[in-house]
Write an enzyme that holds these catalytic residues in place. Structure first.
Site, PDB file in Angstrom:
ATOM      1  N   HIS A  22       0.919  -1.204   0.129  1.00  0.00           N
ATOM      2  CA  HIS A  22      -0.014  -0.014   0.133  1.00  0.00           C
ATOM      3  C   HIS A  22       0.877   1.382   0.007  1.00  0.00           C
ATOM      4  O   HIS A  22       2.062   1.264   0.596  1.00  0.00           O
ATOM      5  CB  HIS A  22      -0.734   0.005   1.186  1.00  0.00           C
ATOM      6  CG  HIS A  22      -1.795  -1.012   1.156  1.00  0.00           C
ATOM      7  ND1 HIS A  22      -3.086  -1.036   0.571  1.00  0.00           N
ATOM      8  CD2 HIS A  22      -1.792  -2.271   1.810  1.00  0.00           C
ATOM      9  CE1 HIS A  22      -3.636  -2.150   0.828  1.00  0.00           C
ATOM     10  NE2 HIS A  22      -3.113  -3.075   1.506  1.00  0.00           N
ATOM     11  N   CYS A  34      -2.149   5.320  -4.680  1.00  0.00           N
ATOM     12  CA  CYS A  34      -2.666   4.181  -4.657  1.00  0.00           C
ATOM     13  C   CYS A  34      -3.832   4.097  -6.060  1.00  0.00           C
ATOM     14  O   CYS A  34      -3.874   3.055  -6.493  1.00  0.00           O
ATOM     15  CB  CYS A  34      -3.168   3.675  -3.421  1.00  0.00           C
ATOM     16  SG  CYS A  34      -4.137   2.079  -3.537  1.00  0.00           S
TER      17      CYS A  34
END
Length: 109
Positions: A22, A34
């Protein structure tokens, strides 16, 4: 951090890529790194399917932190598939250039 591993064979042909992790750039739902990496990678996979009629082998993690794509070996469509994936890499490199502390691209042979 998002890590993208691009796997090439000895001739330089890209045969797979894997995204893990992430970005942790911002809170969930507001993370531009992201969102950008996801849009570029899923867009490339959708383009391969839509434009060539070939479906890569796709594996995803349940929490959104994992994507693995094995590209089809299709002699008649390989040029198009490679071009789409190379375009994806250019877009990801653009994100990496601006947000390198949150995304890293690694090439492996």
């Amino acid at each position: 951090m998002i890590k993208i591993i691009v796997n090439k064979d000895q001739s330089g042909r890209i045969h797979s890529f894997e995204m893990t992790g992430h970005a942790d750039f911002a809170e969930h739902g507001k993370d531009l790194v992201c969102a950008g990496a996801s849009a570029v990678s899923f867009g490339a996979v959708n383009a391969i399917i839509s434009l060539t009629g070939k479906t890569p082998k796709i594996r995803q993690g349940s929490d959104g932190g994992y994507l693995s794509i094995s590209l089809p070996q299709s002699p008649e469509d390989d040029h198009d598939i490679q071009l789409i994936v190379k375009a994806m890499i250019v877009s990801l490199q653009t994100i990496e250039h601006d947000y390198g502390q949150h995304i890293k691209i690694i090439f492996k042979k």
